[in-house]
Scaffold this motif. Structure first.
Motif, mmCIF file in Angstrom:
data_model
loop_
_atom_site.group_PDB
_atom_site.id
_atom_site.type_symbol
_atom_site.label_atom_id
_atom_site.label_comp_id
_atom_site.label_asym_id
_atom_site.label_seq_id
_atom_site.Cartn_x
_atom_site.Cartn_y
_atom_site.Cartn_z
ATOM 1 N N ALA A 164 0.853 -1.195 0.000
ATOM 2 C CA ALA A 164 0.000 0.000 0.000
ATOM 3 C C ALA A 164 0.890 1.247 0.000
ATOM 4 C CB ALA A 164 -0.907 0.008 1.230
ATOM 5 N N ALA A 165 0.301 2.354 -0.400
ATOM 6 C CA ALA A 165 1.043 3.619 -0.381
ATOM 7 C C ALA A 165 1.425 3.950 1.062
ATOM 8 C CB ALA A 165 0.191 4.736 -0.963
ATOM 9 N N VAL A 166 2.635 4.413 1.250
ATOM 10 C CA VAL A 166 3.119 4.749 2.592
ATOM 11 C C VAL A 166 2.495 6.060 3.038
ATOM 12 C CG1 VAL A 166 5.156 5.248 3.975
ATOM 13 C CG2 VAL A 166 5.282 3.557 2.145
ATOM 14 N N LYS A 167 1.962 6.073 4.249
ATOM 15 C CA LYS A 167 1.422 7.289 4.843
ATOM 16 C C LYS A 167 2.401 7.783 5.894
ATOM 17 C CE LYS A 167 -3.403 6.008 4.282
ATOM 18 N NZ LYS A 167 -4.667 5.733 4.973
ATOM 19 N N TYR A 168 2.600 9.097 5.927
ATOM 20 C CA TYR A 168 3.496 9.698 6.907
ATOM 21 C C TYR A 168 2.694 10.541 7.889
ATOM 22 C CZ TYR A 168 7.669 8.304 4.371
ATOM 23 O OH TYR A 168 8.660 7.575 3.796
ATOM 24 N N TYR A 169 3.163 10.567 9.111
ATOM 25 C CA TYR A 169 2.552 11.366 10.162
ATOM 26 C C TYR A 169 3.588 12.321 10.735
ATOM 27 C CZ TYR A 169 -1.198 8.011 9.884
ATOM 28 O OH TYR A 169 -2.223 7.236 9.429
ATOM 29 N N VAL A 170 3.135 13.485 11.201
ATOM 30 C CA VAL A 170 4.035 14.462 11.802
ATOM 31 C C VAL A 170 4.413 13.961 13.194
ATOM 32 C CG1 VAL A 170 4.300 16.837 12.593
ATOM 33 C CG2 VAL A 170 3.011 16.363 10.509
ATOM 34 N N LEU A 171 5.693 13.684 13.374
ATOM 35 C CA LEU A 171 6.192 13.209 14.651
ATOM 36 C C LEU A 171 6.560 14.388 15.536
ATOM 37 C CD1 LEU A 171 6.977 10.678 16.259
ATOM 38 C CD2 LEU A 171 9.231 10.827 15.229
ATOM 39 N N SER A 172 7.142 15.429 14.926
ATOM 40 C CA SER A 172 7.458 16.659 15.664
ATOM 41 C C SER A 172 7.419 17.839 14.707
ATOM 42 C CB SER A 172 8.814 16.565 16.359
ATOM 43 O OG SER A 172 9.847 16.544 15.404
ATOM 44 N N ASP A 173 7.160 19.001 15.261
ATOM 45 C CA ASP A 173 7.027 20.233 14.475
ATOM 46 C C ASP A 173 7.630 21.363 15.296
ATOM 47 O OD1 ASP A 173 6.301 22.362 12.880
ATOM 48 O OD2 ASP A 173 4.160 22.106 13.173
ATOM 49 N N ASP A 174 8.557 22.100 14.728
ATOM 50 C CA ASP A 174 9.229 23.186 15.432
ATOM 51 C C ASP A 174 9.174 24.437 14.554
ATOM 52 O OD1 ASP A 174 10.822 24.558 17.319
ATOM 53 O OD2 ASP A 174 12.619 24.092 16.151
ATOM 54 N N LEU A 175 8.540 25.492 15.056
ATOM 55 C CA LEU A 175 8.429 26.756 14.328
ATOM 56 C C LEU A 175 9.138 27.844 15.122
ATOM 57 C CD1 LEU A 175 7.176 28.604 12.097
ATOM 58 C CD2 LEU A 175 5.248 28.902 13.648
ATOM 59 N N ARG A 176 9.940 28.639 14.441
ATOM 60 C CA ARG A 176 10.652 29.725 15.115
ATOM 61 C C ARG A 176 10.627 30.954 14.221
ATOM 62 N NH1 ARG A 176 16.287 28.817 17.779
ATOM 63 N NH2 ARG A 176 14.861 28.415 19.469
ATOM 64 N N PHE A 177 10.194 32.089 14.809
ATOM 65 C CA PHE A 177 10.330 33.359 14.123
ATOM 66 C C PHE A 177 11.734 33.874 14.409
ATOM 67 C CE2 PHE A 177 5.639 33.407 14.234
ATOM 68 C CZ PHE A 177 5.419 33.686 12.907
ATOM 69 N N VAL A 178 12.490 34.158 13.355
ATOM 70 C CA VAL A 178 13.882 34.571 13.494
ATOM 71 C C VAL A 178 13.996 36.076 13.638
ATOM 72 C CG1 VAL A 178 16.164 34.502 12.410
ATOM 73 C CG2 VAL A 178 14.599 32.573 12.151
ATOM 74 N N GLY A 179 13.195 36.815 12.889
ATOM 75 C CA GLY A 179 13.311 38.260 12.960
ATOM 76 C C GLY A 179 12.008 38.940 12.726
#
Length: 65
Positions: free
Chosen positions: A50-65
């Motif tokens: 079957a087609a491989v499904k991916y799940y978000v294991l971790s998510d990191d967002l950072r505003f730099v400026g």
């Protein structure tokens, strides 16, 4: 295999997000630089062939400026 996706760029949000570059001197209306990283893990319970499904294991967002 797990995947690491890294995205960076600029974003305008709030009242200034009209599709036009902000002309205001207000800090809240200026472009923000961001960096975001996603760790995607495959679904180990999927059926063979079957087609491989991916799940978000971790998510990191950072505003730099």
């Amino acid at each position: 295999p797990s995947l690491l996706v890294v995205v960076s760029g600029t974003v305008v949000h709030g009242k200034a997000a009209t599709g036009v570059l902000p002309q205001s001197k207000n800090v809240d209306d200026q472009l923000r630089i961001f960096s975001q990283a996603f760790m995607l893990a495959p679904d180990t319970d999927s059926a063979p062939g079957a087609a491989v499904k991916y799940y978000v294991l971790s998510d990191d967002l950072r505003f730099v400026g």
